[in-house]
Design an enzyme around this catalytic site. Sequence first.
Site, PDB file in Angstrom:
ATOM      1  N   ILE A 411       0.831  -1.199   0.000  1.00 42.95           N
ATOM      2  CA  ILE A 411       0.000   0.000   0.000  1.00 42.95           C
ATOM      3  C   ILE A 411       0.867   1.251   0.000  1.00 42.95           C
ATOM      4  O   ILE A 411       0.530   2.250  -0.656  1.00 42.95           O
ATOM      5  CB  ILE A 411      -0.948  -0.068   1.212  1.00 42.95           C
ATOM      6  CG1 ILE A 411      -1.946  -1.218   1.009  1.00 42.95           C
ATOM      7  CG2 ILE A 411      -1.661   1.249   1.455  1.00 42.95           C
ATOM      8  CD1 ILE A 411      -2.577  -1.743   2.277  1.00 42.95           C
ATOM      9  N   ASP A 412       1.981   1.213   0.709  1.00 43.55           N
ATOM     10  CA  ASP A 412       2.865   2.368   0.817  1.00 43.55           C
ATOM     11  C   ASP A 412       3.485   2.716  -0.530  1.00 43.55           C
ATOM     12  O   ASP A 412       3.445   3.872  -0.976  1.00 43.55           O
ATOM     13  CB  ASP A 412       3.959   2.052   1.840  1.00 43.55           C
ATOM     14  CG  ASP A 412       4.453   3.284   2.572  1.00 43.55           C
ATOM     15  OD1 ASP A 412       3.857   4.363   2.415  1.00 43.55           O
ATOM     16  OD2 ASP A 412       5.434   3.158   3.330  1.00 43.55           O
ATOM     17  N   ASP A 413       4.067   1.730  -1.205  1.00 48.73           N
ATOM     18  CA  ASP A 413       4.647   1.973  -2.520  1.00 48.73           C
ATOM     19  C   ASP A 413       3.594   2.482  -3.497  1.00 48.73           C
ATOM     20  O   ASP A 413       3.852   3.377  -4.300  1.00 48.73           O
ATOM     21  CB  ASP A 413       5.275   0.690  -3.078  1.00 48.73           C
ATOM     22  CG  ASP A 413       6.712   0.515  -2.627  1.00 48.73           C
ATOM     23  OD1 ASP A 413       7.604   0.980  -3.340  1.00 48.73           O
ATOM     24  OD2 ASP A 413       6.930  -0.065  -1.551  1.00 48.73           O
TER      25      ASP A 413
END
Length: 670
Positions: A411-413
């Site tokens: 989710i972060d990337d």
Amino acid sequence: MTATTDGSTGALPPRAPSASDATAETTEPTDSLRTAVLDDTAESARRAAARATDYLLSLQDPAGWWKGDLETNVTMDAEDLLLRQFLGIQDPRTTEAAGRHIRGEQRPDGTWATFYGGPGELSATVEAYVALRLAGDAPDAPHMARASAWIREQGGVAAARVFTRIWLALFGWWKWDDLPELPPELLYLPKWFPLNIYDFGCWARQTIVPLTIVSAKRPVRPAPFALDELHVDPRRPAPPRPLAPATSWDGLFQRLDKALHLYHKVALRKLRGAAMRAAARWIIERQENDGCWGGIQPPAVYSVIALHLLGYDLDHPVLRTGLASLDRFAVWREDGARMIEACQSPVWDTCLATIALADAGVPADHPQLVKAADWMLAEQIRRPGDWSVQRPQLPSGGWAFEFENDNYPDIDDTAEVVLALRRVQHPEPQRVEDAVQRAVRWNFGMQSRNGGWGAFDVDNTSPFPNRLPFCDFGEVIDPPSADVTAHVVEMLADVGRAHDPRTRRGIAWLLAEQEPIGAWFGRWGTNYVYGTGSVLPALAAAGIPGSHPAVRRAVRWLEKVQNEDGGWGEDQRSYQDKERWAGRGASTASQTAWALMALLAAGERESEAVRRGVRWLTGTQREDGSWDEPYFTGTGFPWDFSINYHLYRQVFPLTALGRYLGGGPAAVGA
């Protein structure tokens, strides 16, 4: 702590009278001097940003990506040698090069740490010592004798982590009966049942499944030497430990482990065989196109061992490509040393580099930014992965961290790649827009029930996995974190979804997670400086004003922990001792940049704290436009696994300088 999301401000305390208030005569020269200082700071920042831009552009691969070294600790190198010894594939060149690197990381007291400047760590020291024995170092050599003496002082091998003792058990240096049990039948537990494999974070899941096969097989290869010197009492290498009370969680899981040991002796052969075959299928189905597993080294190592124990020979395509992939984790130094990366971070590094360059004023249609966008667009994942177990109807659309990792986009990337793509003027804008919309839909779908976002899975918050005696190697679940949630909120605001109810829930969750000190915990970066440096830009992007009480508390905290030299730093020990170490440590380029990004987002551009921080960055820059940063400012598992991302020292200072000069993030829009 809870707070509203409606932008209410509350009254700020009145400013204390100062000497400059006394007369108009003193005010004018003071203001003139301040203007001159700010102008000089801005000019220094412009020169530094120009040098940093040229340097970062020079690092781009012709294919369009950036990747810095990902440095962790010597257990990666030690376990690589142990794997080669176990499989019988060691070679003199690799062994000598690994030994050179491991020796170079030893501290004067004979120990090895898990981060630069950190204390000696028992398991790392045990594994490094054994690896150097494999490399030919004599146990009575001074550096080895210091290490073994320290190991005994700390309780010997018996006090080391489970993973370390598993590696020793592979050679008979430790008894399998003295290790926690991990049966392969675990795979048969349905996803609603406690301790099913999807209760574990993806990195733990990928490691545990192959280890269930190893635990069932209990292999022992002939040991090339004894290790009596690593035990407090070689006659009793595993002294008995009293059980915790049966009414406690620890006591309950200790007794569960004893029951599993009994089960190991009576397990039905057909059931166990079927479970191991199911585990093997699970492993093989998740092998990536490049032969690795999840793009990270530990699951690859254990998967190779597990499949080899089930009869897959080293020439089998699965193992041949798996072993070849492990070689790609090796970084060969100019001095002949060989360092093993635990993981590789091209997607993360590329999106952060793109953001940094755009925010520093590189034209949105610059050929290198367009090439970076092309590479990122090609990396978007369009098929289901393990996350689909919890979200079976959600279409894919995320990005992973690594070159090859289609099973575990994160989710972060995904959030940061969207922010990067929208800073680029691409010749095919609809292609970018389609990719962005897929990513937004996927990130919305991965929101947890409490309003936050974890890194890889939805609602991965079971309290049970961390209780298992086996799981003493670090964080094994993936609950929502402030840094990931902040990046998602910033991305959603950027695409015009700031007022979506799901975004507002994320903002409310962030405000509720603020610590009493005014900072936010950093799960994937060190630590409160990273968390705060992630959250304040997100709140600003979402329309939370700089006068909001939560923002003011964060600003005061950042000003309070600023170092005398003008920079910011935070030691990994803040994960264990918040009172002493939160926001405290030697100044680093990346952490100073995070603090500046937070303060700039809060409207503090003209503040003394920002000026001093910018001056620290410009004053510590090297002639070639880079910064030096030996300190570890990245986090794998809080405290247990620390990371030095070698590109952090470049992308974040450039981002901060660019925002200082340009007044904020670059104008966006595909």
